[in-house]
Motif scaffolding. Structure first.
Motif, PDB file in Angstrom:
ATOM      1  N   ASP A   1       0.769  -1.041   0.014  1.00 13.94           N
ATOM      2  CA  ASP A   1      -0.042  -0.037   0.039  1.00 13.94           C
ATOM      3  C   ASP A   1       0.763   1.100  -0.186  1.00 13.94           C
ATOM      4  O   ASP A   1       0.273   2.457   0.363  1.00 13.94           O
ATOM      5  N   ILE A   2       2.140   1.196  -0.076  1.00  9.77           N
ATOM      6  CA  ILE A   2       3.108   2.179  -0.182  1.00  9.77           C
ATOM      7  C   ILE A   2       4.068   2.027  -1.235  1.00  9.77           C
ATOM      8  O   ILE A   2       4.373   0.852  -1.529  1.00  9.77           O
ATOM      9  N   ARG A   3       4.631   2.775  -1.635  1.00 11.29           N
ATOM     10  CA  ARG A   3       5.872   2.888  -2.652  1.00 11.29           C
ATOM     11  C   ARG A   3       7.013   3.061  -1.778  1.00 11.29           C
ATOM     12  O   ARG A   3       7.677   4.018  -1.597  1.00 11.29           O
ATOM     13  N   LEU A   4       7.671   1.979  -1.268  1.00 13.31           N
ATOM     14  CA  LEU A   4       8.889   1.943  -0.246  1.00 13.31           C
ATOM     15  C   LEU A   4      10.042   2.017  -0.997  1.00 13.31           C
ATOM     16  O   LEU A   4      10.368   1.089  -1.855  1.00 13.31           O
ATOM     17  N   ARG A   5      10.991   2.857  -0.892  1.00 13.20           N
ATOM     18  CA  ARG A   5      12.129   2.917  -0.964  1.00 13.20           C
ATOM     19  C   ARG A   5      13.245   3.121  -0.052  1.00 13.20           C
ATOM     20  O   ARG A   5      13.017   3.947   0.897  1.00 13.20           O
ATOM     21  N   VAL A   6      14.246   2.338   0.027  1.00 12.50           N
ATOM     22  CA  VAL A   6      15.383   2.392   0.993  1.00 12.50           C
ATOM     23  C   VAL A   6      16.516   2.701   0.391  1.00 12.50           C
ATOM     24  O   VAL A   6      17.085   2.165  -0.766  1.00 12.50           O
ATOM     25  N   LEU A   7      17.391   3.844   0.783  1.00 13.68           N
ATOM     26  CA  LEU A   7      18.719   4.112   0.354  1.00 13.68           C
ATOM     27  C   LEU A   7      19.793   4.108   1.233  1.00 13.68           C
ATOM     28  O   LEU A   7      19.502   4.662   2.627  1.00 13.68           O
ATOM     29  N   ILE A   8      20.737   3.513   1.247  1.00 14.18           N
ATOM     30  CA  ILE A   8      21.951   3.336   2.113  1.00 14.18           C
ATOM     31  C   ILE A   8      23.167   3.811   1.403  1.00 14.18           C
ATOM     32  O   ILE A   8      23.490   3.099   0.433  1.00 14.18           O
ATOM     33  N   PRO A   9      23.664   4.979   1.965  1.00 16.20           N
ATOM     34  CA  PRO A   9      25.130   5.192   1.778  1.00 16.20           C
ATOM     35  C   PRO A   9      26.161   4.435   2.454  1.00 16.20           C
ATOM     36  O   PRO A   9      26.164   4.758   3.709  1.00 16.20           O
ATOM     37  N   ALA A  10      26.772   3.346   1.895  1.00 12.38           N
ATOM     38  CA  ALA A  10      27.425   2.450   2.642  1.00 12.38           C
ATOM     39  C   ALA A  10      29.098   2.605   2.293  1.00 12.38           C
ATOM     40  O   ALA A  10      29.708   2.665   1.254  1.00 12.38           O
ATOM     41  N   VAL A  11      29.723   3.071   3.555  1.00 13.77           N
ATOM     42  CA  VAL A  11      31.066   3.401   3.206  1.00 13.77           C
ATOM     43  C   VAL A  11      31.905   3.110   4.461  1.00 13.77           C
ATOM     44  O   VAL A  11      31.307   2.867   5.532  1.00 13.77           O
ATOM     45  N   GLU A  12      33.265   3.145   4.458  1.00 11.81           N
ATOM     46  CA  GLU A  12      34.241   3.340   5.793  1.00 11.81           C
ATOM     47  C   GLU A  12      34.931   4.353   5.481  1.00 11.81           C
ATOM     48  O   GLU A  12      35.460   4.780   4.722  1.00 11.81           O
ATOM     49  N   ASN A  13      34.809   5.112   6.851  1.00 16.68           N
ATOM     50  CA  ASN A  13      35.697   6.615   6.949  1.00 16.68           C
ATOM     51  C   ASN A  13      36.955   6.176   7.187  1.00 16.68           C
ATOM     52  O   ASN A  13      37.277   5.942   8.613  1.00 16.68           O
ATOM     53  N   ALA A  14      37.964   5.829   6.190  1.00 17.83           N
ATOM     54  CA  ALA A  14      39.303   5.389   6.718  1.00 17.83           C
ATOM     55  C   ALA A  14      40.208   6.580   6.390  1.00 17.83           C
ATOM     56  O   ALA A  14      40.076   7.690   5.840  1.00 17.83           O
ATOM     57  N   ILE A  15      41.635   6.078   6.539  1.00 16.84           N
ATOM     58  CA  ILE A  15      42.585   7.171   6.494  1.00 16.84           C
ATOM     59  C   ILE A  15      43.745   6.534   5.450  1.00 16.84           C
ATOM     60  O   ILE A  15      44.105   5.174   5.477  1.00 16.84           O
ATOM     61  N   SER A  16      44.061   7.292   4.267  1.00 21.23           N
ATOM     62  CA  SER A  16      44.856   6.734   2.987  1.00 21.23           C
ATOM     63  C   SER A  16      45.415   8.105   2.710  1.00 21.23           C
ATOM     64  O   SER A  16      44.799   9.214   2.866  1.00 21.23           O
ATOM     65  N   ALA A  17      46.186   7.758   1.518  1.00 18.73           N
ATOM     66  CA  ALA A  17      46.756   8.912   0.821  1.00 18.73           C
ATOM     67  C   ALA A  17      45.734   9.685   0.213  1.00 18.73           C
ATOM     68  O   ALA A  17      45.895  11.155   0.066  1.00 18.73           O
TER      69      ALA A  17
END
Length: 465
Positions: A276-292
């Motif tokens: 009965d709804i138009r369900l959308r799921v959004l997930i920005p999937a990241v790791e906040n790491a350290i590199s050059a």
């Protein structure tokens, strides 16, 4: 994932009598005979909350049990789920509620029994309680199981360390949920984020071993558009503004927003509400790491919406990845847009770990959410989008500041930042959750925790009417 379960209806059961505490002693139900009442008095049973008294039969075998629910009160009790302790302390076997005292909230109590079955046993054997309850016929068994399953899913995802729950594994979990319920599932990964205009998701996650990605689930259904956006920072080192070790210890839970929106989606789909709804799921999937190639303090990022953002602290990365995902969601002008994130320590300072704040401009929506949360033992508390603080998120050389200085109103300024990316949605609400149970309580073991899921679940019909 462990599966919550009720007792088999064909199996023999033992009676569990619920007793209130009163000044003159426990309010024993009418069905208790004189011998059982005398036994209870001899054992010092008073009906205190969580107090248990096992009842023998004439042969000394187990015949049932009395369980205290505490004094009659209209105020919230210290224990959220009054039957959870019974599930954890009763002997193994099948039990039934032999009575329901006046004013007793059976649904919350029985849900607590189910939630007490949870154990995280991926890395170490952990025995779950073996007492099973027969679902009372007055309750919706499928609804209770759906809520418990969604909670179990969120707990499992949060409890899993980043070594086994990075962006790729979070993608697998979301993909499994999509396949289970016939949802469309699309993923944008790595350099494709630049090509498809998700620059801040890419900037935050590009230094990690696993590339950043945006997960997009669309469930089949018709009706109002409801979009859930969950923060999926699978581990947060703080980036170049690195956290001290003590602050980094729990950062596997920084994807708690993603875990909770997936748990909520599981509930909605299991209950058929996605039809009965138009369900959308959004997930920005990241790791906040350290590199050059990590993003730096002082960098200016241009968001999907076109707003420029000055990075004054790389440890305020959650709002950056959420901003691109919210901008995408907002392009469809959904009827209801909700973001869920383990976003600020300021929210915990204000309300503690057990009461997540939420922000919403609409009194009708906010009222529905707060009432549903209190009614269904998933409390949330409204806080303001305080307009005078808008200047705090406006730096000198960009449109927005991701980490305004001064240390004041951190949860509010973060919410104001996110609201800048939601100009088309009919209603927007943002939940700043903790996603973690710091000390064990009945039905709520120490570890990952669902927050705001049932509040949103039960508020949706009222919001969308």
């Amino acid at each position: 994932m462990p599966a919550p379960e009720f007792a088999d209806r064909s199996a023999p059961t033992l009676p569990l009598w619920l007793c209130r505490q009163a000044d003159e002693g426990p309010e024993l139900p009418a069905g208790i005979d004189g011998a059982a009442a005398g036994w209870a008095r001899a054992q010092g049973f008073a009906g205190k909350a969580g107090q248990l008294c096992l009842l023998p039969d004439a042969k000394g075998d187990l015949a049932g049990a009395l369980y205290g629910t505490g004094p009659r009160s209209d105020r919230p009790t210290r224990e959220r789920y009054c039957l959870a302790r019974a599930a954890e302390t009763l002997p193994a076997g099948n039990w039934r509620l032999a009575n329901l005292p006046d004013g007793f909230d059976a649904e919350i109590a029985v849900l607590g029994w189910l939630l007490a079955q949870y154990r995280f046993a991926r890395y170490k054997k952990a025995e779950a309680p073996q007492a099973r309850l027969l679902c009372p016929e007055t309750l919706d068994e499928n609804r209770l199981l759906a809520m418990a399953e969604g909670e179990f899913l969120a707990r499992d995802l949060i409890n899993t360390p980043a070594s086994d729950m990075g962006p790729g594994e979070l993608e697998q979990a979301a993909g499994h949920l999509a396949a289970q319920h016939g949802a469309e599932f699309a993923v944008t990964t790595g350099e494709a984020l630049i090509a498809r205009n998700f620059p801040m998701i890419h900037a935050v996650g590009r230094a990690a071993a696993q590339p950043p990605r945006l997960l997009d689930l669309r469930f089949p259904g018709q009706g109002p558009r409801v979009t859930l956006v969950g923060k999926g920072v699978c581990f947060d080192s703080g980036g170049l503004d690195i956290k001290p070790a003590a602050s980094m210890a729990l950062m596997k839970k920084d994807m708690g927003g993603a875990a909770n929106v997936l748990g909520l989606a599981q509930m909605l789909a299991r209950l058929g509400m996605t039809r009965d709804i138009r369900l959308r799921v959004l997930i920005p999937a990241v790791e906040n790491a350290i590199s050059a190639n990590a993003f730096r303090p002082g960098d200016i990022l241009t968001s999907r919406k076109g707003l420029t953002v000055e990075v004054n602290n790389t440890d305020a990365e959650g709002r950056l990845v959420l901003a691109d995902a919210l901008a995408l969601a907002d392009e469809e002008a959904p009827d209801l847009l909700i973001s869920v994130a383990t976003l600020t320590g300021a929210a915990r300072v204000a309300l503690g770990p057990d009461l997540p704040p939420f922000f919403c401009d609409d009194d009708h929506v906010a009222g529905a959410l707060q009432r549903a949360g209190l009614r269904h033992a998933d409390p949330v508390w409204r806080m303001p989008f305080w307009e005078p603080y808008e200047t705090m998120i406006e730096p000198a050389i960009a449109d927005l500041d991701n980490a305004p200085g001064g240390g004041f109103a951190g949860a509010i300024t973060a919410a104001l930042f996110l609201r800048r990316f939601t100009t088309r949605a009919r209603h927007y609400a943002h939940f700043d959750i903790y996603g973690w149970q710091p000390t064990a309580a009945p039905g709520r073991p120490k570890g990952g925790a669902g927050q705001a899921m049932r509040a949103i679940l039960h508020a949706l019909p009222e919001i969308l009417t």
